[in-house]
Design a protein around this motif. Structure first.
Motif, PDB file in Angstrom:
ATOM      1  N   LEU A   1      -5.973 -10.183 -11.040  1.00 52.22           N
ATOM      2  CA  LEU A   1      -6.891  -9.992  -9.913  1.00 52.22           C
ATOM      3  C   LEU A   1      -6.500  -8.781  -9.073  1.00 52.22           C
ATOM      4  CD1 LEU A   1      -7.473 -13.658  -8.697  1.00 52.22           C
ATOM      5  CD2 LEU A   1      -9.201 -12.102  -9.595  1.00 52.22           C
ATOM      6  N   THR A   2      -5.207  -8.597  -8.865  1.00 51.83           N
ATOM      7  CA  THR A   2      -4.735  -7.451  -8.081  1.00 51.83           C
ATOM      8  C   THR A   2      -5.127  -6.149  -8.749  1.00 51.83           C
ATOM      9  OG1 THR A   2      -2.864  -8.756  -7.261  1.00 51.83           O
ATOM     10  CG2 THR A   2      -2.708  -6.367  -7.057  1.00 51.83           C
ATOM     11  N   GLU A   3      -4.968  -6.075 -10.065  1.00 53.08           N
ATOM     12  CA  GLU A   3      -5.337  -4.863 -10.797  1.00 53.08           C
ATOM     13  C   GLU A   3      -6.847  -4.629 -10.739  1.00 53.08           C
ATOM     14  OE1 GLU A   3      -4.964  -1.379 -12.625  1.00 53.08           O
ATOM     15  OE2 GLU A   3      -3.342  -2.641 -11.886  1.00 53.08           O
ATOM     16  N   GLN A   4      -7.627  -5.701 -10.824  1.00 51.60           N
ATOM     17  CA  GLN A   4      -9.081  -5.561 -10.715  1.00 51.60           C
ATOM     18  C   GLN A   4      -9.479  -5.043  -9.334  1.00 51.60           C
ATOM     19  OE1 GLN A   4     -10.260  -9.556 -11.691  1.00 51.60           O
ATOM     20  NE2 GLN A   4     -10.164  -9.212 -13.902  1.00 51.60           N
ATOM     21  N   ALA A   5      -8.801  -5.527  -8.296  1.00 51.33           N
ATOM     22  CA  ALA A   5      -9.095  -5.066  -6.941  1.00 51.33           C
ATOM     23  C   ALA A   5      -8.702  -3.596  -6.773  1.00 51.33           C
ATOM     24  CB  ALA A   5      -8.357  -5.931  -5.922  1.00 51.33           C
TER      25      ALA A   5
ATOM     26  N   THR B   1      -8.572  -1.322  -9.116  1.00 51.84           N
ATOM     27  CA  THR B   1      -9.523  -0.512  -9.882  1.00 51.84           C
ATOM     28  C   THR B   1     -10.805  -0.306  -9.090  1.00 51.84           C
ATOM     29  OG1 THR B   1      -8.643  -1.289 -12.001  1.00 51.84           O
ATOM     30  CG2 THR B   1     -10.885  -0.400 -12.008  1.00 51.84           C
ATOM     31  N   ALA B   2     -11.313  -1.378  -8.492  1.00 54.05           N
ATOM     32  CA  ALA B   2     -12.535  -1.266  -7.695  1.00 54.05           C
ATOM     33  C   ALA B   2     -12.325  -0.350  -6.501  1.00 54.05           C
ATOM     34  CB  ALA B   2     -12.985  -2.648  -7.231  1.00 54.05           C
ATOM     35  N   LEU B   3     -11.162  -0.471  -5.870  1.00 50.72           N
ATOM     36  CA  LEU B   3     -10.865   0.347  -4.698  1.00 50.72           C
ATOM     37  C   LEU B   3     -10.746   1.823  -5.073  1.00 50.72           C
ATOM     38  CD1 LEU B   3     -10.244  -0.128  -1.652  1.00 50.72           C
ATOM     39  CD2 LEU B   3      -7.827  -0.189  -2.262  1.00 50.72           C
ATOM     40  N   GLY B   4     -10.200   2.103  -6.245  1.00 51.20           N
ATOM     41  CA  GLY B   4      -9.974   3.480  -6.631  1.00 51.20           C
ATOM     42  C   GLY B   4     -11.155   4.170  -7.285  1.00 51.20           C
ATOM     43  N   GLN B   5     -12.086   3.384  -7.851  1.00 53.83           N
ATOM     44  CA  GLN B   5     -13.173   3.986  -8.618  1.00 53.83           C
ATOM     45  C   GLN B   5     -14.530   3.927  -7.934  1.00 53.83           C
ATOM     46  OE1 GLN B   5     -13.195   2.383 -12.608  1.00 53.83           O
ATOM     47  NE2 GLN B   5     -11.147   3.140 -13.074  1.00 53.83           N
ATOM     48  N   GLU B   6     -14.643   3.178  -6.860  1.00 50.93           N
ATOM     49  CA  GLU B   6     -15.915   3.063  -6.146  1.00 50.93           C
ATOM     50  C   GLU B   6     -15.796   3.730  -4.775  1.00 50.93           C
ATOM     51  OE1 GLU B   6     -18.719   1.967  -7.258  1.00 50.93           O
ATOM     52  OE2 GLU B   6     -18.097   0.988  -9.123  1.00 50.93           O
TER      53      GLU B   6
ATOM     54  N   THR C   1       1.464 -12.437  -4.772  1.00 50.89           N
ATOM     55  CA  THR C   1       0.442 -12.914  -3.846  1.00 50.89           C
ATOM     56  C   THR C   1       0.266 -11.932  -2.696  1.00 50.89           C
ATOM     57  OG1 THR C   1       0.935 -15.223  -4.386  1.00 50.89           O
ATOM     58  CG2 THR C   1      -0.220 -14.807  -2.321  1.00 50.89           C
ATOM     59  N   ALA C   2       1.375 -11.431  -2.166  1.00 53.35           N
ATOM     60  CA  ALA C   2       1.300 -10.478  -1.059  1.00 53.35           C
ATOM     61  C   ALA C   2       0.554  -9.213  -1.474  1.00 53.35           C
ATOM     62  CB  ALA C   2       2.715 -10.125  -0.583  1.00 53.35           C
ATOM     63  N   ALA C   3       0.793  -8.745  -2.706  1.00 59.14           N
ATOM     64  CA  ALA C   3       0.104  -7.552  -3.196  1.00 59.14           C
ATOM     65  C   ALA C   3      -1.393  -7.797  -3.309  1.00 59.14           C
ATOM     66  CB  ALA C   3       0.673  -7.130  -4.550  1.00 59.14           C
ATOM     67  N   LEU C   4      -1.779  -8.971  -3.798  1.00 54.77           N
ATOM     68  CA  LEU C   4      -3.199  -9.310  -3.907  1.00 54.77           C
ATOM     69  C   LEU C   4      -3.860  -9.346  -2.534  1.00 54.77           C
ATOM     70  CD1 LEU C   4      -5.691 -10.286  -5.490  1.00 54.77           C
ATOM     71  CD2 LEU C   4      -4.805 -12.623  -5.238  1.00 54.77           C
ATOM     72  N   LEU C   5      -3.215 -10.016  -1.582  1.00 55.12           N
ATOM     73  CA  LEU C   5      -3.776 -10.116  -0.235  1.00 55.12           C
ATOM     74  C   LEU C   5      -3.914  -8.733   0.398  1.00 55.12           C
ATOM     75  CD1 LEU C   5      -1.798 -13.217   1.079  1.00 55.12           C
ATOM     76  CD2 LEU C   5      -4.157 -13.151   0.263  1.00 55.12           C
ATOM     77  N   ASP C   6      -2.959  -7.854   0.122  1.00 57.22           N
ATOM     78  CA  ASP C   6      -3.004  -6.518   0.706  1.00 57.22           C
ATOM     79  C   ASP C   6      -4.192  -5.710   0.181  1.00 57.22           C
ATOM     80  OD1 ASP C   6      -1.686  -4.142   2.142  1.00 57.22           O
ATOM     81  OD2 ASP C   6      -1.809  -3.418   0.082  1.00 57.22           O
ATOM     82  N   VAL C   7      -4.372  -5.676  -1.128  1.00 58.81           N
ATOM     83  CA  VAL C   7      -5.433  -4.839  -1.687  1.00 58.81           C
ATOM     84  C   VAL C   7      -6.813  -5.432  -1.415  1.00 58.81           C
ATOM     85  CG1 VAL C   7      -5.397  -5.872  -4.008  1.00 58.81           C
ATOM     86  CG2 VAL C   7      -6.108  -3.498  -3.710  1.00 58.81           C
ATOM     87  N   VAL C   8      -6.945  -6.755  -1.452  1.00 62.70           N
ATOM     88  CA  VAL C   8      -8.230  -7.365  -1.098  1.00 62.70           C
ATOM     89  C   VAL C   8      -8.515  -7.135   0.381  1.00 62.70           C
ATOM     90  CG1 VAL C   8      -9.531  -9.523  -0.929  1.00 62.70           C
ATOM     91  CG2 VAL C   8      -8.122  -9.079  -2.935  1.00 62.70           C
ATOM     92  N   GLY C   9      -7.459  -7.150   1.200  1.00 63.06           N
ATOM     93  CA  GLY C   9      -7.638  -6.860   2.619  1.00 63.06           C
ATOM     94  C   GLY C   9      -8.198  -5.474   2.848  1.00 63.06           C
TER      95      GLY C   9
END
Length: 238
Positions: free
Chosen positions: A91-95, A97-102, A172-180
Motif C-alpha cells: 500500500l505504501t508503494e502504491q501511495a 507511485t500515485a503521489l509521484g506520477q499524478e 505503518t508509520a511510512a504508510l500513514l506519512d505518505v497517505v497523509g
C-alpha cells in the motif's frame, strides 16, 4: 470488512529460513514452494475471514499439514505480522507511485484508492491501523489513542480517531506519512472535504475491498462501492 484484531507480540518478526547467525539460509525447492503456498493461502484466508481465522484454515487452503505452517511460522502472531507488513509495504508503494506520477491532487488520491482497492490489500491492513475510538463530548483520547500527525486537530463528539497501537511499526508509520501527504494535497487544493482524515481514507480502502466468491462480482462491487465513497469524500461548492 473482515479485519479482526489479534494479539501482536513485541518480539521481532522471525524470518523463515534464517540460520542461528542471522543469515538467510537457502530453502530447498520443495520447502520454498510450501512457503509460497502458505503465504498465498494466508493472504486469501485472512482477507476473507480476518486475522482471527485459525492456522488450520491456512494449512487446508495451502494443502499442507498444519505442522508445515508452524515449522515456517512458530506462532500465528508471526504469520499475521508477516502478511500485514507485506501488505502495508505494498500500500505504501502504491501511495508513493500515485503521489509521484499524478500532478493533480485529486487524481493522485483517487488513483491510490482505486489501485489499493483493486489489489485487495486493504483487507489485510494491520489491525492497529484500522482500530478507531470515539471521543466523547468534551473528552480527550486515551494515551494509546493519540492522533497520527496528519489527522485533523479538532476534537468533537463522535469523531473517529485513528489508533496506531503501542510502539507503532516502521512500515505503518511510512504508510500513514505518505497517505497523509495525499490527503493534505487534496485538501489544500479544495478538492477533498475539510473533515476527511487519514483514518477515513484507510477505512475506505478496507471497506471498499469486499471478499466475494466470484471474482467478477467482487471487482464490480468494489468499483461501484468505491465510486460512491469517492463522491462522499470530494468537496462540493458552497
Amino acid at each position: 470488512m473482515h479485519v479482526q484484531d489479534t494479539h501482536w507480540s513485541a518480539a521481532p518478526l522471525a524470518s523463515a529460513g534464517r540460520t542461528g547467525g542471522g543469515r538467510a539460509a537457502p530453502l530447498r525447492v520443495d520447502a520454498q514452494r510450501n512457503l509460497e503456498h502458505v503465504l498465498r493461502a494466508a493472504r486469501e484466508v485472512f482477507g476473507e475471514l480476518g486475522y482471527g481465522a485459525p492456522m488450520e484454515d491456512v494449512a487446508r487452503r495451502a494443502r499442507v499439514g498444519v505442522g508445515t505452517v508452524y515449522r515456517r511460522f512458530p506462532s500465528k502472531d508471526v504469520l499475521v505480522r508477516r502478511i500485514a507488513e507485506e501488505e502495508t509495504a505494498r500500500l505504501t508503494e502504491q501511495a508513493r507511485t500515485a503521489l509521484g506520477q499524478e500532478d493533480e491532487p485529486w487524481s493522485a488520491l483517487s488513483r491510490f484508492l482505486r489501485t489499493s482497492v483493486a489489489s485487495g490489500a486493504g483487507r489485510l491492513l494491520p489491525p492497529q491501523v484500522l482500530r478507531v475510538g470515539v471521543a466523547e463530548e468534551g473528552g480527550t483520547p486515551a494515551a494509546d489513542e493519540a492522533r497520527v500527525p496528519q489527522q485533523r486537530s479538532q476534537a468533537g463528539a463522535g469523531e473517529l480517531r485513528l489508533v496506531e497501537g503501542a510502539g507503532g511499526e516502521p512500515g505503518t508509520a511510512a504508510l500513514l506519512d505518505v497517505v497523509g501527504r495525499l490527503v493534505e494535497r487534496a485538501r489544500a487544493a479544495g478538492e477533498l472535504r475539510a473533515d476527511v482524515s487519514v483514518s477515513d481514507v484507510l477505512l475506505v480502502i478496507a471497506t471498499a475491498a469486499p471478499s466475494l466468491p466470484d471474482a467478477a462480482q467482487q471487482a464490480a462491487a468494489s468499483a461501484r462501492l468505491l465510486d460512491i465513497l469517492l463522491e462522499g469524500l470530494r468537496s462540493r461548492p458552497a
